[in-house]
Design a protein around this motif. Sequence first.
Motif, mmCIF file in Angstrom:
data_model
loop_
_atom_site.group_PDB
_atom_site.id
_atom_site.type_symbol
_atom_site.label_atom_id
_atom_site.label_comp_id
_atom_site.label_asym_id
_atom_site.label_seq_id
_atom_site.Cartn_x
_atom_site.Cartn_y
_atom_site.Cartn_z
ATOM 1 N N GLN A 87 41.877 31.279 40.535
ATOM 2 C CA GLN A 87 40.700 31.827 39.863
ATOM 3 C C GLN A 87 39.441 31.105 40.302
ATOM 4 N N ARG A 88 39.513 29.785 40.414
ATOM 5 C CA ARG A 88 38.335 29.043 40.867
ATOM 6 C C ARG A 88 38.056 29.314 42.343
ATOM 7 N N CYS A 89 39.109 29.426 43.142
ATOM 8 C CA CYS A 89 38.912 29.744 44.565
ATOM 9 C C CYS A 89 38.124 31.036 44.710
ATOM 10 N N ILE A 90 38.517 32.056 43.947
ATOM 11 C CA ILE A 90 37.840 33.355 44.010
ATOM 12 C C ILE A 90 36.401 33.233 43.528
ATOM 13 N N ALA A 91 36.197 32.509 42.414
ATOM 14 C CA ALA A 91 34.848 32.356 41.859
ATOM 15 C C ALA A 91 33.921 31.644 42.829
ATOM 16 N N GLU A 92 34.391 30.567 43.450
ATOM 17 C CA GLU A 92 33.568 29.813 44.406
ATOM 18 C C GLU A 92 33.274 30.644 45.651
ATOM 19 N N TYR A 93 34.256 31.411 46.087
ATOM 20 C CA TYR A 93 34.096 32.281 47.260
ATOM 21 C C TYR A 93 33.043 33.343 47.008
ATOM 22 N N LEU A 94 33.126 34.018 45.863
ATOM 23 C CA LEU A 94 32.167 35.070 45.533
ATOM 24 C C LEU A 94 30.774 34.498 45.302
ATOM 25 N N ARG A 95 30.710 33.282 44.796
ATOM 26 C CA ARG A 95 29.405 32.659 44.549
ATOM 27 C C ARG A 95 28.724 32.232 45.846
ATOM 28 N N SER A 96 29.515 31.834 46.830
ATOM 29 C CA SER A 96 28.956 31.255 48.057
ATOM 30 C C SER A 96 28.798 32.235 49.207
ATOM 31 N N GLU A 97 29.577 33.311 49.199
ATOM 32 C CA GLU A 97 29.603 34.227 50.333
ATOM 33 C C GLU A 97 29.126 35.627 49.952
ATOM 34 N N SER A 98 28.597 36.337 50.936
ATOM 35 C CA SER A 98 28.248 37.744 50.756
ATOM 36 C C SER A 98 29.501 38.555 51.031
ATOM 37 N N VAL A 99 30.102 39.075 49.985
ATOM 38 C CA VAL A 99 31.406 39.738 50.084
ATOM 39 C C VAL A 99 31.241 41.236 49.859
ATOM 40 N N PRO A 100 31.906 42.072 50.655
ATOM 41 C CA PRO A 100 31.822 43.527 50.452
ATOM 42 C C PRO A 100 32.270 43.924 49.052
ATOM 43 N N VAL A 101 31.684 44.991 48.542
ATOM 44 C CA VAL A 101 32.040 45.466 47.202
ATOM 45 C C VAL A 101 33.530 45.749 47.111
ATOM 46 N N SER A 102 34.105 46.297 48.171
ATOM 47 C CA SER A 102 35.533 46.620 48.157
ATOM 48 C C SER A 102 36.379 45.373 47.938
ATOM 49 N N ASP A 103 35.995 44.261 48.571
ATOM 50 C CA ASP A 103 36.730 43.014 48.386
ATOM 51 C C ASP A 103 36.521 42.441 46.990
ATOM 52 N N GLU A 104 35.306 42.587 46.451
ATOM 53 C CA GLU A 104 35.044 42.119 45.091
ATOM 54 C C GLU A 104 35.983 42.808 44.106
ATOM 55 N N LYS A 105 36.135 44.111 44.244
ATOM 56 C CA LYS A 105 37.002 44.870 43.345
ATOM 57 C C LYS A 105 38.466 44.462 43.513
ATOM 58 N N LEU A 106 38.881 44.275 44.761
ATOM 59 C CA LEU A 106 40.260 43.877 45.009
ATOM 60 C C LEU A 106 40.543 42.494 44.435
ATOM 61 N N LEU A 107 39.601 41.577 44.622
ATOM 62 C CA LEU A 107 39.790 40.218 44.105
ATOM 63 C C LEU A 107 39.814 40.200 42.581
ATOM 64 N N GLU A 108 39.029 41.072 41.964
ATOM 65 C CA GLU A 108 39.046 41.155 40.510
ATOM 66 C C GLU A 108 40.414 41.634 40.022
ATOM 67 N N THR A 109 41.004 42.559 40.758
ATOM 68 C CA THR A 109 42.336 43.043 40.414
ATOM 69 C C THR A 109 43.383 41.958 40.610
ATOM 70 N N VAL A 110 43.290 41.266 41.737
ATOM 71 C CA VAL A 110 44.259 40.210 42.055
ATOM 72 C C VAL A 110 44.135 39.039 41.078
ATOM 73 N N ARG A 111 42.903 38.716 40.703
ATOM 74 C CA ARG A 111 42.634 37.558 39.863
ATOM 75 C C ARG A 111 43.473 37.561 38.577
ATOM 76 N N SER A 112 43.597 38.723 37.964
ATOM 77 C CA SER A 112 44.302 38.797 36.684
ATOM 78 C C SER A 112 45.782 38.460 36.805
ATOM 79 N N ARG A 113 46.333 38.561 38.020
ATOM 80 C CA ARG A 113 47.768 38.324 38.211
ATOM 81 C C ARG A 113 48.084 36.919 38.710
ATOM 82 N N VAL A 114 47.124 36.288 39.399
ATOM 83 C CA VAL A 114 47.419 34.985 40.024
ATOM 84 C C VAL A 114 46.411 33.905 39.633
#
Length: 349
Positions: A87-114
């Motif tokens: 969860q922190r890896c994803i949060a730091e990645y999204l905060r620091s990098e310009s990520v495509p909307v498609s990846d943001e949505k996928l990571l939000e889905t993945v986040r809840s499981r891992v």
Amino acid sequence: LHSLDTLTDPPDHAQKCVHGYDQSPGEWGVPDPCRQQTPSQTVLCDFDTREQAVAFSDHLTSLLAQGIVPATLAQDKGVARTPWTIQRCIAEYLRSESVPVSDEKLLETVRSRVADINTNDLNYDWADAWVRGMKQVDNLSPSTIRHRHGALARCLDWVCRRHPQILPANPLRLLKRGFATYTKEDEKLAVANGGKAKTDVERDRRLDVDEEERILACLVAMPEARAFFVLALETAMRMRECYTLELEQVGLAKKTIHLDRSKNGDGREVPLSSTIGKLLGEYIKEHADDIKARGGRLFSFWDGDRSVRALDAATVDVSLMFKDIFASAAVKDFYQSHGRFTHPRSYDA
């Protein structure tokens, strides 16, 4: 790094790959240019199969080529790594990098499981179990599995590059090609869990020449939709890349379209054929006032709102519009939502 070709399968124990400076059967070493960056002690890594050992070696070779020394090799013996949760890896990645909307949505889905999984626990076994769970328990399609894997893998790649003391190597990159395909065992367990065996569905649908002609005939009285359709057909741009296109991105003189950020997060130049170059030039000239009134947006299918909700709504609207158009042209099993599709002339050879 030396080749792993000398590795053989030990008869009674797991295959070993020895990280050191000497090469002998079952071993590989770090060449002279890396000596100053790596520790002098020998590091032992055990693998169940030769494929896992080769995959690990290839990944480590890539890291060293970029000047990245995994923390497990660079840190002093006995010094523990400070772990992060995914969860922190994803949060730091999204905060620091310009990520495509498609990846943001996928990571939000993945986040809840891992979310609560610790980086100290990220290894090949975890990666393999995560993918098997998506097949056997969640019963996801191979395409969806690859998308979720890709989004999280890119996130963990960033962690490896920026914070190697947290995660020295990305285990998702160790999975062999075809990891998302259902095996016989996956199919059996998926069915036992109330699901079904799923196979890859070909999304890169090719239009026949007569199908293209019928669609264009239906678009004679729809110049905007016609320009959009031919643009997607000639350039293989994704739907969202087409309907978010702005005038300043189109270089008719250079015969290119500049995409600031594609689905994988990188910018790219898309070449324009003479067909779409001429059509776009005519379309821009004839609809100059409308384009200016929209703030430079080439098409009216999107209102300029870049929120996930607005983009998703525009995608649905465009998909439904072209679904009706294709139905009117008697073109079956072909939708604009396929994302990319290839012009039939590209297959003439």
